[in-house]
Design a protein around this motif. Structure first.
Motif, PDB file in Angstrom:
ATOM      1  N   GLU A 122     -36.838 -30.031  45.668  1.00 30.41           N
ATOM      2  CA  GLU A 122     -37.992 -29.141  45.753  1.00 30.41           C
ATOM      3  C   GLU A 122     -37.710 -27.949  46.660  1.00 30.41           C
ATOM      4  OE1 GLU A 122     -41.233 -31.679  47.044  1.00 30.41           O
ATOM      5  OE2 GLU A 122     -40.990 -31.007  49.081  1.00 30.41           O
ATOM      6  N   ALA A 123     -38.484 -26.872  46.415  1.00 27.43           N
ATOM      7  CA  ALA A 123     -38.278 -25.635  47.173  1.00 27.43           C
ATOM      8  C   ALA A 123     -39.559 -24.830  47.193  1.00 27.43           C
ATOM      9  CB  ALA A 123     -37.158 -24.811  46.549  1.00 27.43           C
ATOM     10  N   SER A 124     -39.687 -23.998  48.224  1.00 22.70           N
ATOM     11  CA  SER A 124     -40.835 -23.095  48.335  1.00 22.70           C
ATOM     12  C   SER A 124     -40.600 -21.875  47.443  1.00 22.70           C
ATOM     13  CB  SER A 124     -41.000 -22.636  49.785  1.00 22.70           C
ATOM     14  OG  SER A 124     -39.911 -21.794  50.148  1.00 22.70           O
ATOM     15  N   VAL A 125     -41.660 -21.123  47.212  1.00 22.04           N
ATOM     16  CA  VAL A 125     -41.546 -19.897  46.418  1.00 22.04           C
ATOM     17  C   VAL A 125     -40.567 -18.941  47.097  1.00 22.04           C
ATOM     18  CG1 VAL A 125     -42.783 -17.906  45.491  1.00 22.04           C
ATOM     19  CG2 VAL A 125     -43.860 -20.151  45.458  1.00 22.04           C
ATOM     20  N   GLN A 126     -40.622 -18.846  48.411  1.00 24.89           N
ATOM     21  CA  GLN A 126     -39.711 -17.958  49.141  1.00 24.89           C
ATOM     22  C   GLN A 126     -38.254 -18.364  48.920  1.00 24.89           C
ATOM     23  OE1 GLN A 126     -42.284 -19.589  50.620  1.00 24.89           O
ATOM     24  NE2 GLN A 126     -43.730 -17.934  50.976  1.00 24.89           N
ATOM     25  N   GLU A 127     -37.977 -19.657  48.994  1.00 26.59           N
ATOM     26  CA  GLU A 127     -36.613 -20.139  48.760  1.00 26.59           C
ATOM     27  C   GLU A 127     -36.170 -19.863  47.327  1.00 26.59           C
ATOM     28  OE1 GLU A 127     -36.342 -23.985  51.728  1.00 26.59           O
ATOM     29  OE2 GLU A 127     -37.499 -24.168  49.874  1.00 26.59           O
ATOM     30  N   LEU A 128     -37.089 -20.050  46.396  1.00 28.00           N
ATOM     31  CA  LEU A 128     -36.752 -19.830  44.993  1.00 28.00           C
ATOM     32  C   LEU A 128     -36.533 -18.350  44.687  1.00 28.00           C
ATOM     33  CD1 LEU A 128     -39.260 -22.358  43.442  1.00 28.00           C
ATOM     34  CD2 LEU A 128     -36.765 -22.561  43.430  1.00 28.00           C
ATOM     35  N   ALA A 129     -37.265 -17.475  45.366  1.00 28.14           N
ATOM     36  CA  ALA A 129     -37.167 -16.035  45.112  1.00 28.14           C
ATOM     37  C   ALA A 129     -35.910 -15.414  45.714  1.00 28.14           C
ATOM     38  CB  ALA A 129     -38.401 -15.327  45.661  1.00 28.14           C
ATOM     39  N   PRO A 135     -44.587 -26.566  48.003  1.00 27.90           N
ATOM     40  CA  PRO A 135     -43.259 -26.633  47.384  1.00 27.90           C
ATOM     41  C   PRO A 135     -43.341 -27.057  45.919  1.00 27.90           C
ATOM     42  CG  PRO A 135     -43.589 -28.469  48.878  1.00 27.90           C
ATOM     43  CD  PRO A 135     -44.776 -27.578  49.019  1.00 27.90           C
ATOM     44  N   ARG A 136     -42.426 -26.523  45.136  1.00 33.04           N
ATOM     45  CA  ARG A 136     -42.345 -26.868  43.715  1.00 33.04           C
ATOM     46  C   ARG A 136     -41.211 -27.863  43.524  1.00 33.04           C
ATOM     47  NH1 ARG A 136     -45.492 -22.790  44.826  1.00 33.04           N
ATOM     48  NH2 ARG A 136     -46.784 -22.006  43.141  1.00 33.04           N
ATOM     49  N   ARG A 137     -41.347 -28.682  42.472  1.00 38.10           N
ATOM     50  CA  ARG A 137     -40.309 -29.646  42.124  1.00 38.10           C
ATOM     51  C   ARG A 137     -40.358 -29.909  40.628  1.00 38.10           C
ATOM     52  NH1 ARG A 137     -43.096 -34.665  45.285  1.00 38.10           N
ATOM     53  NH2 ARG A 137     -45.009 -34.714  44.086  1.00 38.10           N
ATOM     54  N   LEU A 138     -39.264 -30.425  40.105  1.00 35.19           N
ATOM     55  CA  LEU A 138     -39.226 -30.781  38.690  1.00 35.19           C
ATOM     56  C   LEU A 138     -40.239 -31.882  38.415  1.00 35.19           C
ATOM     57  CD1 LEU A 138     -35.448 -30.980  37.712  1.00 35.19           C
ATOM     58  CD2 LEU A 138     -37.083 -29.199  37.133  1.00 35.19           C
ATOM     59  N   LYS A 139     -40.791 -31.841  37.232  1.00 34.17           N
ATOM     60  CA  LYS A 139     -41.711 -32.892  36.799  1.00 34.17           C
ATOM     61  C   LYS A 139     -40.934 -33.754  35.796  1.00 34.17           C
ATOM     62  CE  LYS A 139     -46.380 -33.547  35.102  1.00 34.17           C
ATOM     63  NZ  LYS A 139     -47.578 -32.853  34.600  1.00 34.17           N
ATOM     64  N   PRO A 140     -40.514 -34.930  36.210  1.00 35.55           N
ATOM     65  CA  PRO A 140     -39.624 -35.742  35.361  1.00 35.55           C
ATOM     66  C   PRO A 140     -40.147 -35.992  33.950  1.00 35.55           C
ATOM     67  CG  PRO A 140     -39.800 -36.699  37.550  1.00 35.55           C
ATOM     68  CD  PRO A 140     -40.805 -35.577  37.478  1.00 35.55           C
ATOM     69  N   GLU A 141     -41.455 -36.188  33.798  1.00 32.61           N
ATOM     70  CA  GLU A 141     -41.999 -36.477  32.464  1.00 32.61           C
ATOM     71  C   GLU A 141     -41.806 -35.291  31.514  1.00 32.61           C
ATOM     72  OE1 GLU A 141     -45.149 -36.330  35.036  1.00 32.61           O
ATOM     73  OE2 GLU A 141     -43.476 -37.449  35.839  1.00 32.61           O
ATOM     74  N   GLY A 142     -41.997 -34.086  32.033  1.00 32.63           N
ATOM     75  CA  GLY A 142     -41.848 -32.898  31.194  1.00 32.63           C
ATOM     76  C   GLY A 142     -40.415 -32.675  30.760  1.00 32.63           C
ATOM     77  N   VAL A 143     -39.501 -32.875  31.675  1.00 30.99           N
ATOM     78  CA  VAL A 143     -38.084 -32.715  31.355  1.00 30.99           C
ATOM     79  C   VAL A 143     -37.644 -33.845  30.429  1.00 30.99           C
ATOM     80  CG1 VAL A 143     -35.765 -32.608  32.341  1.00 30.99           C
ATOM     81  CG2 VAL A 143     -37.667 -31.480  33.511  1.00 30.99           C
ATOM     82  N   ALA A 144     -38.169 -35.045  30.622  1.00 30.08           N
ATOM     83  CA  ALA A 144     -37.811 -36.188  29.776  1.00 30.08           C
ATOM     84  C   ALA A 144     -38.231 -35.951  28.332  1.00 30.08           C
ATOM     85  CB  ALA A 144     -38.445 -37.464  30.320  1.00 30.08           C
TER      86      ALA A 144
END
Length: 117
Positions: A27-34, A67-76
């Motif tokens: 996971e990461a913050s918007v600032q880290e992602l930008a 913070p944002r993170r992957l959503k395993p169900e969506g990727v699955a």
């Protein structure tokens, strides 16, 4: 539009794919992602919103941080759909390997130059 359609539409943009690649690390913050992009933080936030609406990421609330993170169900769901085609392609490649092996066995052996008698 189905959730699968939304997912593929979200993945059509290279910035969003790069964001998913980063979130695959954790996971990461918007600032880290930008940080690695030459676009504004609000633009990154819009890309994140598309990914979230597609069900590929989620926001965790931690006090004032989001913070944002992957959503395993969506990727699955994407992986399951792609998996059907992957199995089909693997079968085709296995058939092609057999054909190529047969051709290689049937071809006359070539003698390297300079070793001819």
């Amino acid at each position: 539009m189905t959730s699968l359609d939304r997912s593929f539409a979200a993945l059509a943009d290279p910035v969003r794919r790069a964001l998913l690649d980063r979130l695959a690390e954790g996971e990461a913050s918007v600032q880290e992602l930008a940080r690695p992009f030459a676009i504004s933080q609000p633009a990154i936030s819009r890309h994140l919103k598309v990914l979230e609406e597609a069900g590929l990421i989620e926001t965790r609330i931690a006090g004032t941080a989001r913070p944002r993170r992957l959503k395993p169900e969506g990727v699955a769901a994407l992986w399951d759909w792609l998996g059907r085609y992957r199995a089909q392609w693997e079968r085709q490649f296995e058939k092609m390997d057999c054909v190529l092996e047969g051709l290689a066995e049937a071809a006359p052996a070539k003698v390297p130059r300079g070793e001819e008698k």
